[in-house]
Write a protein that holds these residues in place. Structure first.
Motif, PDB file in Angstrom:
ATOM      1  N   TYR A 120       8.855   1.167 -13.265  1.00 10.83           N
ATOM      2  CA  TYR A 120       8.380  -0.202 -13.481  1.00 10.83           C
ATOM      3  C   TYR A 120       8.080  -0.913 -12.163  1.00 10.83           C
ATOM      4  O   TYR A 120       7.011  -1.526 -12.009  1.00 10.83           O
ATOM      5  CB  TYR A 120       9.415  -0.992 -14.277  1.00 10.83           C
ATOM      6  N   ILE A 121       9.012  -0.854 -11.226  1.00 13.94           N
ATOM      7  CA  ILE A 121       8.789  -1.526  -9.941  1.00 13.94           C
ATOM      8  C   ILE A 121       7.566  -0.938  -9.243  1.00 13.94           C
ATOM      9  O   ILE A 121       6.770  -1.660  -8.625  1.00 13.94           O
ATOM     10  CB  ILE A 121      10.027  -1.410  -9.035  1.00 13.94           C
ATOM     11  N   HIS A 129       2.589 -16.645  -1.031  1.00 11.19           N
ATOM     12  CA  HIS A 129       3.359 -16.147   0.107  1.00 11.19           C
ATOM     13  C   HIS A 129       4.552 -15.291  -0.305  1.00 11.19           C
ATOM     14  O   HIS A 129       4.962 -14.392   0.432  1.00 11.19           O
ATOM     15  CB  HIS A 129       3.869 -17.323   0.953  1.00 11.19           C
ATOM     16  N   SER A 130       5.150 -15.597  -1.453  1.00 12.42           N
ATOM     17  CA  SER A 130       6.335 -14.852  -1.883  1.00 12.42           C
ATOM     18  C   SER A 130       6.334 -14.726  -3.391  1.00 12.42           C
ATOM     19  O   SER A 130       5.800 -15.578  -4.111  1.00 12.42           O
ATOM     20  CB  SER A 130       7.623 -15.549  -1.407  1.00 12.42           C
ATOM     21  N   PHE A 131       6.954 -13.660  -3.876  1.00  2.00           N
ATOM     22  CA  PHE A 131       6.967 -13.341  -5.306  1.00  2.00           C
ATOM     23  C   PHE A 131       8.373 -12.892  -5.677  1.00  2.00           C
ATOM     24  O   PHE A 131       8.838 -11.837  -5.247  1.00  2.00           O
ATOM     25  CB  PHE A 131       5.928 -12.248  -5.573  1.00  2.00           C
ATOM     26  N   ALA A 132       9.077 -13.717  -6.465  1.00  2.00           N
ATOM     27  CA  ALA A 132      10.413 -13.380  -6.955  1.00  2.00           C
ATOM     28  C   ALA A 132      10.319 -13.029  -8.430  1.00  2.00           C
ATOM     29  O   ALA A 132       9.546 -13.635  -9.181  1.00  2.00           O
ATOM     30  CB  ALA A 132      11.369 -14.544  -6.747  1.00  2.00           C
ATOM     31  N   ALA A 163       4.641  -8.007  -2.542  1.00  2.00           N
ATOM     32  CA  ALA A 163       5.527  -7.167  -3.347  1.00  2.00           C
ATOM     33  C   ALA A 163       6.661  -8.013  -3.922  1.00  2.00           C
ATOM     34  O   ALA A 163       7.163  -8.927  -3.257  1.00  2.00           O
ATOM     35  CB  ALA A 163       6.095  -6.032  -2.501  1.00  2.00           C
ATOM     36  N   PRO A 164       7.080  -7.741  -5.167  1.00  2.00           N
ATOM     37  CA  PRO A 164       8.120  -8.564  -5.796  1.00  2.00           C
ATOM     38  C   PRO A 164       9.491  -8.326  -5.192  1.00  2.00           C
ATOM     39  O   PRO A 164       9.869  -7.187  -4.902  1.00  2.00           O
ATOM     40  CB  PRO A 164       8.088  -8.103  -7.256  1.00  2.00           C
ATOM     41  N   ARG A 165      10.221  -9.397  -4.992  1.00  2.00           N
ATOM     42  CA  ARG A 165      11.639  -9.301  -4.673  1.00  2.00           C
ATOM     43  C   ARG A 165      12.388  -9.603  -5.967  1.00  2.00           C
ATOM     44  O   ARG A 165      12.080 -10.554  -6.677  1.00  2.00           O
ATOM     45  CB  ARG A 165      12.014 -10.271  -3.563  1.00  2.00           C
ATOM     46  N   ASP A 167      15.089  -6.795  -2.051  1.00  2.00           N
ATOM     47  CA  ASP A 167      13.756  -6.223  -1.932  1.00  2.00           C
ATOM     48  C   ASP A 167      13.606  -5.038  -2.890  1.00  2.00           C
ATOM     49  O   ASP A 167      14.594  -4.472  -3.371  1.00  2.00           O
ATOM     50  CB  ASP A 167      13.493  -5.785  -0.490  1.00  2.00           C
ATOM     51  N   PRO A 168      12.360  -4.616  -3.174  1.00  4.36           N
ATOM     52  CA  PRO A 168      12.152  -3.546  -4.156  1.00  4.36           C
ATOM     53  C   PRO A 168      12.860  -2.246  -3.808  1.00  4.36           C
ATOM     54  O   PRO A 168      13.395  -1.566  -4.699  1.00  4.36           O
ATOM     55  CB  PRO A 168      10.625  -3.367  -4.153  1.00  4.36           C
TER      56      PRO A 168
END
Length: 694
Positions: free
Chosen positions: A242-243, A86-89, A257-259, A269-270
């Protein structure tokens, strides 16, 4: 059965219902992912409801490749599909590596006429006062790529508007190889009109990225503002690239998407990070401090605070948590270059598990700052390394055994480690590999002890009143020895100590900062004007928040006595009360320096932070299985001890241990010396205390 008769579809209907229920159950799971990239290893934490899965893989040149490998490994171990996350840190080292290795973008600087050398002159101080050979760091922008414009602003307004034709001419002169441009004009923090117009034209005329000082750091002090803006321009292309790659790889995996963790200890956020790349210079280390504070706060109620100690493969980071708050600063340096954005107050030294041991020209044993990294890594990794490291010394001392599997799978070559330390012993004229290993251990510990003294004793804090939180792949092995040297009586080792920076990402709040210089004596304070400025700053940070209504706004001000050179940051109430602010400053100054004065107090800078709080989840811990793995000989203070070895994850809550003992887990090893004893807490945290009288 009549083949023309309709088939009974009750079985298929039941299957559909079951599948629907399964889908609902999966959707009900709270699956959260965190990945932190270090210099040697990439750490992964996957939290499914309250079940914790960790993984550690070697870091890669393109950090996104190691991130994907780590995600796939953790998902396989947890039996979770990536698209269920659900989330990606995320915490990373892209920007700090670019600065340390001077591998950032080819950058140009545009500044006011006569100020092209501010970046090189700096503060005219010396890195080492009595070292005649000391050199300042090389400017990130060489003289040939610094451009000056005829324009002028003062603190009162624009005196000489910028000539747009000059800017367009400058844009055409920029080398095609310039990837990024930093614009920093005199007094643009107060009156940015000229700077804003220069940036607009450059963005129209050039393909390069443009960083602008009033957007990056709207504060006075020309050198610090220029250096920070240049650093932002220097690292932004690398962060942006990179992001972008990571977002693409995450999308291919089905992961959100990574935070990204910022240096201030908050997630963003990105898009926000790509626009403010300099905010990520301490991304990974900041996450570790957040994780330490979240995990260990309950074990410091009777203490003045916590010393956080993160020892990884390349370096060690130390910081303070006092009164429940992480220490932050706006006066940090990275490799001798000032970075003025808010960040967790960290001190870093080149002493990690991969730090290379060597003998200098005078025959003295040295450790670091050079590191063996992940490839080839320490000699015991069996990947071609030939120079002994701190990890090899720990193998020889028995703290890490041949059956230990770093990351759960990397088998160690203990014989190679002994051979490497034997060679070092010959070079240093020591008795043998064990004596050489003890020397490496003591030298590395001395380096880390000095770092801790620099943030405690040198700032007026007594380390004996603090607890030490140990984490990182190597931190729990060295923590008790450091505590002995500092006379610290309690060491806290979180359950996920080997991947605590990744774990801290899951607990981090969302944070956004805004700052503006506003210089005025408190006696002449225009409260209405200051409140208006704070409202503008609050609007700025809310605009970056994912949920503006949920954001908590905190205000602060930098104040100083009239005539002082530097300031203290003081909390500011709403509505503003100048008398209360002055008293808070007087109290803070007395606490920091031991005295207060009757001199007038100046307000210098306004600061605003928006925070969206995140409620951390405590993973379940049971400690199931057989804890005793065996025993091996280990060396403590030059004495050999037969030392029991335990599987840490099998130790049940309430279990008490008496040193010597070694606790192994996939990502880290805890060493309990003979004079220490420990207790396993309900959440799996290990609390070590020195025995009475020791």
């Amino acid at each position: 059965m009549d083949e023309n008769q309709p088939e009974d579809d009750s079985h298929d209907t039941h299957s559909d219902d079951e599948a629907h229920d399964i889908r609902l159950a999966v959707e009900a799971h709270d699956v959260r992912l965190a990945v932190d990239v270090g210099g040697t290893f990439t750490d992964v934490v996957l939290l499914t409801d309250d079940e914790l899965t960790t993984a550690k893989v070697p870091s890669t040149a393109d950090q996104s490749e190691g991130v994907v490998e780590g995600i796939e490994k953790a998902c396989a171990e947890a039996d979770v599909a990536p698209d269920e996350i659900h989330s990606f840190a995320h915490g990373m080292t892209v920007s700090v590596n670019a600065l340390l290795e001077e591998a950032g973008a080819t950058t140009a600087l545009v500044t006011t006429e006569g100020f092209g050398d501010v970046l090189e002159i700096g503060r005219q101080d010396r890195p080492a006062l009595y070292d005649l050979d000391a050199e300042k760091p090389t400017p990130l922008v060489p003289r040939r790529r610094r451009y000056e414009l005829t324009e002028r602003a003062t603190v009162d307004g624009i005196e000489t508007p910028v000539d747009e034709d000059d800017v367009r001419s400058l844009a055409s002169d920029l080398d095609d190889n310039v990837e990024s441009v930093a614009v920093c004009l005199l007094h643009a923090y107060a009156h940015p009109d000229n700077e804003r117009r220069v940036a607009e034209i450059l963005r129209e005329e050039c393909d390069a990225h443009v960083s602008v000082s009033h957007e990056v750091l709207a504060e006075f002090r020309e050198y610090e503002r220029t250096a920070t803006t240049v650093a932002d321009a220097y690292v932004t292309p690398a962060i942006d690239s990179y992001i972008g790659r990571l977002e693409t790889r995450a999308e291919e995996l089905g992961v959100p998407a990574p935070r990204v963790m910022q240096s201030n200890g908050g997630i963003a956020d990105p898009a926000t990070v790509r626009e403010n790349a300099i905010s990520t210079v301490l991304s990974g280390p900041a996450a570790g401090v957040v994780g330490a504070e979240t995990t260990a706060a309950d074990h410091a109620d009777d203490l003045a605070g916590l010393i956080t100690f993160d020892m990884g493969g390349t370096s060690s980071d130390v910081s303070l948590v006092r009164d429940g708050d992480i220490e932050r600063t706006t006066d940090a340096t990275i490799d001798g270059r000032p970075i003025g954005v808010p960040m967790v107050d960290l001190t870093t030294v080149g002493a990690g598990g991969g730090s290379v041991a060597w003998v200098d020209a005078g025959g003295a044993l040295r450790v670091g700052p050079e590191s063996a990294g992940a490839d080839p890594g320490p000699v015991c990794y069996g990947r071609g390394g030939t120079t002994p490291t701190v990890t090899d010394a720990n193998v020889v001392l028995g703290y890490i055994g041949g059956s230990s599997a770093l990351g759960g799978e990397l088998e160690l070559d203990t014989g190679a480690a002994h051979d490497a330390l034997a060679s070092l012993a010959d070079e240093a004229d020591l008795a043998g590999p064990v004596e050489a290993a003890r020397g490496v251990h003591r030298v590395a510990n001395a380096t880390m002890t000095r770092a801790i003294r620099s943030i405690t004793v040198e700032r007026g804090h007594d380390p004996r009143q603090f607890g030490l939180v140990a984490f990182g792949g190597a931190g729990p092995m060295h923590a008790s020895a450091l505590a002995d040297a500092l006379d610290v009586g309690r060491v806290v080792v979180p359950r996920a100590c080997g991947v605590l920076s990744a774990s801290g990402l899951l607990a981090a709040d969302e944070k956004h900062d805004a700052v503006r210089t506003y210089r005025t004596p408190l006696d002449d304070l225009d409260v209405e004007a200051v409140e208006s400025a704070y409202d503008d700053l609050a609007g700025s940070v809310r605009a970056n928040a994912t949920d503006a209504d949920a954001a908590r706004i905190e205000r602060a001000a930098d104040c100083r006595y009239a005539g002082q050179s530097f300031e203290l940051t003081i909390p500011v109430d709403e509505p503003l009360d100048s008398s209360a602010l002055e008293e808070r400053f007087q109290t803070a100054h007395e606490t920091a320096y031991g005295y207060r004065m009757d001199d007038a107090v100046d307000l210098v800078t306004l600061r605003t932070t928006a925070t969206i709080e995140h409620e951390p989840t405590t993973p379940a811990y049971a400690g199931a299985g057989e804890p005793r793995k065996g025993q091996r000989e280990a060396v403590f203070v030059d004495e050999r001890h037969e030392t029991p070895v335990y599987a840490r994850e099998a130790l049940a809550p309430g279990r008490e241990l008496t040193g010597p003992a070694i606790l192994e887990q996939d990502e880290s090893t805890v060493v309990v010396p003979p004079t220490w004893q420990g207790t396993v807490e309900a959440d799996g945290t290990l609390v070590l205390e020195r025995e009475a009288g020791e």
